[in-house]
Write an enzyme that holds these catalytic residues in place. Sequence first.
Site, PDB file in Angstrom:
ATOM      1  N   HIS A   1      -7.048  -7.879  12.702  1.00 36.41           N
ATOM      2  CA  HIS A   1      -7.769  -6.604  12.666  1.00 36.41           C
ATOM      3  C   HIS A   1      -9.042  -6.747  13.498  1.00 36.41           C
ATOM      4  CE1 HIS A   1      -5.649  -6.455   8.637  1.00 36.41           C
ATOM      5  NE2 HIS A   1      -5.439  -5.220   9.014  1.00 36.41           N
TER       6      HIS A   1
ATOM      7  N   GLN B   1       0.821  -1.220   0.000  1.00 39.57           N
ATOM      8  CA  GLN B   1       0.000   0.000   0.000  1.00 39.57           C
ATOM      9  C   GLN B   1       0.856   1.272   0.000  1.00 39.57           C
ATOM     10  OE1 GLN B   1      -3.223  -0.263   2.888  1.00 39.57           O
ATOM     11  NE2 GLN B   1      -3.615  -2.399   2.352  1.00 39.57           N
TER      12      GLN B   1
ATOM     13  N   GLU C   1     -12.257  -2.001  13.235  1.00 37.48           N
ATOM     14  CA  GLU C   1     -11.792  -0.758  12.602  1.00 37.48           C
ATOM     15  C   GLU C   1     -12.976   0.106  12.185  1.00 37.48           C
ATOM     16  OE1 GLU C   1      -9.308  -1.356   9.177  1.00 37.48           O
ATOM     17  OE2 GLU C   1      -8.842   0.782   8.974  1.00 37.48           O
TER      18      GLU C   1
ATOM     19  N   TYR D   1      -0.760 -10.529   3.375  1.00 41.84           N
ATOM     20  CA  TYR D   1      -1.867 -11.335   2.846  1.00 41.84           C
ATOM     21  C   TYR D   1      -1.853 -11.454   1.328  1.00 41.84           C
ATOM     22  CZ  TYR D   1      -4.139  -6.736   2.215  1.00 41.84           C
ATOM     23  OH  TYR D   1      -4.409  -5.443   1.868  1.00 41.84           O
TER      24      TYR D   1
ATOM     25  N   HIS E   1      -6.739 -12.913   9.552  1.00 41.91           N
ATOM     26  CA  HIS E   1      -6.920 -11.513   9.145  1.00 41.91           C
ATOM     27  C   HIS E   1      -7.866 -10.731  10.051  1.00 41.91           C
ATOM     28  CE1 HIS E   1      -8.613  -8.150   6.802  1.00 41.91           C
ATOM     29  NE2 HIS E   1      -7.421  -8.092   6.246  1.00 41.91           N
TER      30      HIS E   1
ATOM     31  N   HIS F   1      -6.067  -1.808  15.359  1.00 44.73           N
ATOM     32  CA  HIS F   1      -7.081  -0.745  15.358  1.00 44.73           C
ATOM     33  C   HIS F   1      -7.839  -0.715  16.705  1.00 44.73           C
ATOM     34  CE1 HIS F   1      -6.164  -0.064  11.219  1.00 44.73           C
ATOM     35  NE2 HIS F   1      -6.591  -1.262  10.855  1.00 44.73           N
TER      36      HIS F   1
ATOM     37  N   ARG G   1     -13.969 -10.805   9.963  1.00 46.68           N
ATOM     38  CA  ARG G   1     -14.584 -10.668   8.634  1.00 46.68           C
ATOM     39  C   ARG G   1     -14.081 -11.763   7.707  1.00 46.68           C
ATOM     40  NH1 ARG G   1     -12.140  -6.006   6.306  1.00 46.68           N
ATOM     41  NH2 ARG G   1     -11.247  -5.196   8.214  1.00 46.68           N
TER      42      ARG G   1
ATOM     43  N   ASP H   1       0.422   0.905   8.913  1.00 46.35           N
ATOM     44  CA  ASP H   1      -0.696   0.295   8.202  1.00 46.35           C
ATOM     45  C   ASP H   1      -0.631   0.508   6.676  1.00 46.35           C
ATOM     46  OD1 ASP H   1      -3.052  -0.961   7.612  1.00 46.35           O
ATOM     47  OD2 ASP H   1      -4.351   0.385   8.736  1.00 46.35           O
TER      48      ASP H   1
END
Length: 469
Positions: free
Chosen positions: A246, A70, A249, A132, A217, A283, A220, A334
Amino acid sequence: MVSGRSGRYRVEHLHQPDGWLSPAYLSVDERGFIDTVSGTQPADWAESDIERINGFVIPGMLNVHSHVHQRGLAGRVEPPTNTTIEESFWTWRTRMYDFANRPSPEEFEALAAQAFLDMVSAGFTSVGEFHYLHNAPDGRQYDDVAEMSTRVISAAEMVGIGLTMLPTLYTRAGIGRPLAPEQRRFILAPDTWAQLVADLVAASAGNDLLYPGIAPHSLRAVDAAELSGIVSELVSLYPDLPVHLHVAEQIREVEECLAGLGKRPGEWLLNHFDIDNRWTFIHSTHCDADERKGMSAAGVVAGLCPTTEAELGDGIFPLGDYSGIRGVWGIGTDSNNRISVAEQLRLLAFSQRLTNRSLFTLPNRGTGGVQPGRQLYDQALEGGTRALRQPVGAIVPGRRADFVVLDPNDAALISHGPDTVLDGLIFNGTSSAIRDVYVGGLRVVKDGHHLAEDVIFARYRATIARLTS
Ligand SMILES: [Zn+2]
């Protein structure tokens, strides 16, 4: 001295867990670990063997949460203001997926190297990579399932940053929803993921800069049966490994969890696992007071990612309350939209002040000093060390020699003494205040420059040009 890692130093001001030592005599052994720290010059040290470090030497910071790819999106995913779509974390995620599905392994390594370079230059000497992106752009599994994680490890070695590698299990789009086509690079069969973790554990043995971890992860992306099955098995099998996921968040994530599992995410985890201080909830933004109480009692690290959470409009974690109940926390970059220790901690502090309409930042619970900069820095060190499980976080014998030299002539630090220098760095400074960075005793950044920065940036620039064309 006999190796590039060992050395003897006379430090003008040395950060210590209970204050400062001025001056300090510091020795690093051949493996790159701190051997001795003393306020007086050891009798057997010859003057010619001592390197002098003027300014302030502080422990390198730990970055508890990163997705290296990212880094290539930073500043490129802002939605136009004339859109008719209601933009949110979820529409940002669609654009992020579009980018994530492009890089080849070589391009991915170039993105990782630039992200890690930016981290060490900014004072992060360790990072937890929440990895991931396992498969090829078309979703096919590589012949070597570790192809992409090997690229992360190579990039970290090239830069010289301490890496906690967190291979991620990701099997579905959301509670009750199968994986979407745009998530094709993320999926691994649970037993393949378990093998990836096992291979990483073997590969990191004896490596002072590489540590393994486990990363389901989120609630979710991993279902309750997998969490109770394969994840629980790995958590038991590897009792020393950190476990990251996570948590909360977004409000929608909490609502989906309540609808699908009947509990909030933190609540469900605390009820279904023997949660302890190996766990980091990344988070935790929307964990409620009861969940935060449970996290603190269990020793969970809250992994806060201020600049990403701000860019994505996640919300504000009530840090003062959490710290007040002895909750432990660390900072992460992040999405890597901004890679700066000073900026992460500054935004964290300022967001609390904006919420509380007060200059109160944190309850004072440390012994290192009473200024907010010192409190923020030391608490982030404590949480980061717990989250990444690397032998760092303090400049004391037995820890890896990861330290940062602050430049006393930087505009933000002029005329500061030890008691306030971290206020100068966090509330006013930029990465220009960071002069030298040592990881495992090696000076990887010298006078603000990394030895390989030209090569790494050239590869990054070419990669971005290709990926955005
Ligand atoms: Zn993340």
